[in-house]
Enzyme design. Structure first.
Site, PDB file in Angstrom:
ATOM      1  N   LEU A  49       0.840  -1.209   0.000  1.00 47.36           N
ATOM      2  CA  LEU A  49       0.000   0.000   0.000  1.00 47.36           C
ATOM      3  C   LEU A  49       0.871   1.252   0.000  1.00 47.36           C
ATOM      4  O   LEU A  49       0.588   2.226  -0.704  1.00 47.36           O
ATOM      5  CB  LEU A  49      -0.932  -0.011   1.221  1.00 47.36           C
ATOM      6  CG  LEU A  49      -2.030  -1.081   1.214  1.00 47.36           C
ATOM      7  CD1 LEU A  49      -2.616  -1.273   2.609  1.00 47.36           C
ATOM      8  CD2 LEU A  49      -3.134  -0.713   0.229  1.00 47.36           C
ATOM      9  N   ARG A  71      -3.705  -3.780  12.961  1.00 47.45           N
ATOM     10  CA  ARG A  71      -3.701  -4.456  14.253  1.00 47.45           C
ATOM     11  C   ARG A  71      -3.832  -5.968  14.053  1.00 47.45           C
ATOM     12  O   ARG A  71      -4.404  -6.420  13.059  1.00 47.45           O
ATOM     13  CB  ARG A  71      -4.837  -3.961  15.150  1.00 47.45           C
ATOM     14  CG  ARG A  71      -6.259  -4.289  14.662  1.00 47.45           C
ATOM     15  CD  ARG A  71      -6.842  -5.488  15.387  1.00 47.45           C
ATOM     16  NE  ARG A  71      -8.210  -5.795  14.995  1.00 47.45           N
ATOM     17  CZ  ARG A  71      -8.536  -6.586  13.997  1.00 47.45           C
ATOM     18  NH1 ARG A  71      -7.605  -7.115  13.244  1.00 47.45           N
ATOM     19  NH2 ARG A  71      -9.803  -6.856  13.728  1.00 47.45           N
ATOM     20  N   VAL A  72      -3.268  -6.696  15.025  1.00 48.75           N
ATOM     21  CA  VAL A  72      -3.553  -8.125  15.099  1.00 48.75           C
ATOM     22  C   VAL A  72      -4.565  -8.263  16.227  1.00 48.75           C
ATOM     23  O   VAL A  72      -4.401  -7.661  17.292  1.00 48.75           O
ATOM     24  CB  VAL A  72      -2.257  -8.939  15.383  1.00 48.75           C
ATOM     25  CG1 VAL A  72      -2.595 -10.391  15.690  1.00 48.75           C
ATOM     26  CG2 VAL A  72      -1.321  -8.857  14.186  1.00 48.75           C
ATOM     27  N   LYS A  81     -14.505 -14.694  19.525  1.00 44.95           N
ATOM     28  CA  LYS A  81     -15.110 -14.884  18.197  1.00 44.95           C
ATOM     29  C   LYS A  81     -15.291 -16.370  17.890  1.00 44.95           C
ATOM     30  O   LYS A  81     -16.319 -16.785  17.347  1.00 44.95           O
ATOM     31  CB  LYS A  81     -14.240 -14.202  17.133  1.00 44.95           C
ATOM     32  CG  LYS A  81     -14.969 -13.960  15.840  1.00 44.95           C
ATOM     33  CD  LYS A  81     -14.405 -12.807  15.053  1.00 44.95           C
ATOM     34  CE  LYS A  81     -15.277 -12.503  13.861  1.00 44.95           C
ATOM     35  NZ  LYS A  81     -14.849 -11.348  13.113  1.00 44.95           N
ATOM     36  N   HIS A 148     -14.529  -3.638   2.171  1.00 47.58           N
ATOM     37  CA  HIS A 148     -13.773  -4.661   2.904  1.00 47.58           C
ATOM     38  C   HIS A 148     -13.232  -5.699   1.916  1.00 47.58           C
ATOM     39  O   HIS A 148     -13.996  -6.226   1.113  1.00 47.58           O
ATOM     40  CB  HIS A 148     -14.669  -5.409   3.896  1.00 47.58           C
ATOM     41  CG  HIS A 148     -15.139  -4.575   5.045  1.00 47.58           C
ATOM     42  ND1 HIS A 148     -15.794  -5.103   6.126  1.00 47.58           N
ATOM     43  CD2 HIS A 148     -15.039  -3.246   5.291  1.00 47.58           C
ATOM     44  CE1 HIS A 148     -16.088  -4.130   6.982  1.00 47.58           C
ATOM     45  NE2 HIS A 148     -15.646  -2.995   6.499  1.00 47.58           N
ATOM     46  N   GLU A 167      -7.506  -8.912   6.464  1.00 45.55           N
ATOM     47  CA  GLU A 167      -8.685  -8.103   6.136  1.00 45.55           C
ATOM     48  C   GLU A 167      -8.230  -6.663   5.913  1.00 45.55           C
ATOM     49  O   GLU A 167      -7.541  -6.088   6.764  1.00 45.55           O
ATOM     50  CB  GLU A 167      -9.714  -8.130   7.272  1.00 45.55           C
ATOM     51  CG  GLU A 167     -10.967  -7.328   6.892  1.00 45.55           C
ATOM     52  CD  GLU A 167     -11.941  -7.119   8.048  1.00 45.55           C
ATOM     53  OE1 GLU A 167     -13.064  -7.610   7.968  1.00 45.55           O
ATOM     54  OE2 GLU A 167     -11.557  -6.453   9.035  1.00 45.55           O
ATOM     55  N   GLU A 182     -19.803   5.517  15.742  1.00 45.01           N
ATOM     56  CA  GLU A 182     -20.837   4.477  15.773  1.00 45.01           C
ATOM     57  C   GLU A 182     -20.362   3.276  16.584  1.00 45.01           C
ATOM     58  O   GLU A 182     -21.150   2.633  17.274  1.00 45.01           O
ATOM     59  CB  GLU A 182     -21.179   4.075  14.334  1.00 45.01           C
ATOM     60  CG  GLU A 182     -22.471   3.313  14.191  1.00 45.01           C
ATOM     61  CD  GLU A 182     -22.304   1.822  14.336  1.00 45.01           C
ATOM     62  OE1 GLU A 182     -23.315   1.138  14.507  1.00 45.01           O
ATOM     63  OE2 GLU A 182     -21.159   1.320  14.283  1.00 45.01           O
ATOM     64  N   HIS A 183     -19.073   2.986  16.492  1.00 49.72           N
ATOM     65  CA  HIS A 183     -18.505   1.850  17.241  1.00 49.72           C
ATOM     66  C   HIS A 183     -18.717   2.027  18.745  1.00 49.72           C
ATOM     67  O   HIS A 183     -18.964   1.070  19.467  1.00 49.72           O
ATOM     68  CB  HIS A 183     -17.016   1.730  16.940  1.00 49.72           C
ATOM     69  CG  HIS A 183     -16.569   0.307  16.809  1.00 49.72           C
ATOM     70  ND1 HIS A 183     -15.654  -0.094  15.883  1.00 49.72           N
ATOM     71  CD2 HIS A 183     -16.908  -0.809  17.476  1.00 49.72           C
ATOM     72  CE1 HIS A 183     -15.461  -1.386  15.984  1.00 49.72           C
ATOM     73  NE2 HIS A 183     -16.212  -1.842  16.953  1.00 49.72           N
TER      74      HIS A 183
END
Ligand code: 0O2
Length: 226
Positions: A49, A71-72, A81, A148, A167, A182-183
């Site tokens: 990128l 991030r991981v 999850k 995404h 991702e 919103e998060h």
């Protein structure tokens, strides 16, 4: 104060917490090694990128990418999850069932930059596009917009190469601003006026989207007038 893991751990460069105890998992050593591999995959994609941004900045005197964060996922979030999916916390289950352990967020100024960057990244010969979700053309009901991608990229280890999933979320500055707020709504408990806030957020999302399109239009006009 933002209090969710994703926002807190999305940092500009690397995440030093990836070696945090993975004792929640069947084999902590294998877990640590896997997290290191995800971290390496993030670096590979981030470099791609950055290279694209450098080249395009030089060619067009416009940097399509404003910011790159990565991030991981934390061991706790990974375990949670897997648990939600009814799966045991094993490294094999992580590899087979989770696509977002390694996450990169790319912030662009203009909507067209999002799709240009996505296409250029996905068409590189060592990248495999596994999935693409276009929440810009098809926003979520709450107003969430973002592109995404799940991509697979090889990392080169002493014993050979290994394909890793990453991702990549690509969005404008305005979309990112909205998503951060919103998060907070999603992770805050006991909000008395949650419905009112959701409605207000949805209105803001629509205004932001219209503004993004107008900004793009202005930029196109400026480019055409050169
Ligand atoms: P976190 O803490 O942000 O990592 P999947 O991940 O495939 O199981 P899904 O919903 O199919 O779940 O994936 P999707 O739609 O690609 O969304 C994944 C991520 O996008 C989320 O990660 C968020 O980062 C972001 N996202 C998706 N929808 C919304 C939304 O409505 N609002 C905001 N602010 N962000 C969103 P996680 O894993 O949910 O959490």
């Amino acid at each position: 104060m933002i209090d969710n893991e994703f926002e807190k751990t999305f940092i500009r460069t690397s995440n030093p917490n990836i070696f945090k105890a993975g004792t929640l998992f069947d084999n902590p050593e294998a877990f640590h090694e896997l997290m290191m591999h995800y971290y390496c995959a993030i670096r590979e994609v981030t470099t791609k990128l950055e290279v694209l941004n450098d080249e395009l900045s030089l060619k067009s005197r416009h940097s399509p990418i404003e910011d790159i964060r990565s991030r991981v996922k934390s061991p706790e979030s990974i375990a949670e999850k897997l648990h939600k999916k009814g799966l045991e916390p094993t490294t094999a289950n992580i590899v087979r069932n989770l696509d977002d352990v390694a996450g990169i967020r790319v912030i662009c100024s203009f909507v067209d930059d999002i799709f240009d960057i996505a296409n250029m990244l996905a068409s590189q010969d060592d990248i495999t596009l596994i999935e693409s979700k276009n929440y810009i053309k098809f926003p979520k009901d709450n107003g969430y917009r973002s592109l995404h991608l799940i991509v697979e990229i090889p990392i080169f280890l002493s014993g050979g190469k290994k394909p890793m999933k990453v991702e990549v979320q690509i969005r404008t500055i305005a979309m990112d601003f909205w998503a951060s707020l919103e998060h907070q709504l999603k992770y805050k408990k006991n909000i008395s006026n949650a419905e009112e806030i959701s409605l207000e957020l949805k209105k803001c999302a629509d205004i932001i989207s219209a503004t993004d399109l107008r900004m793009q239009d202005i930029r196109n006009k400026l480019n055409n007038s050169n």
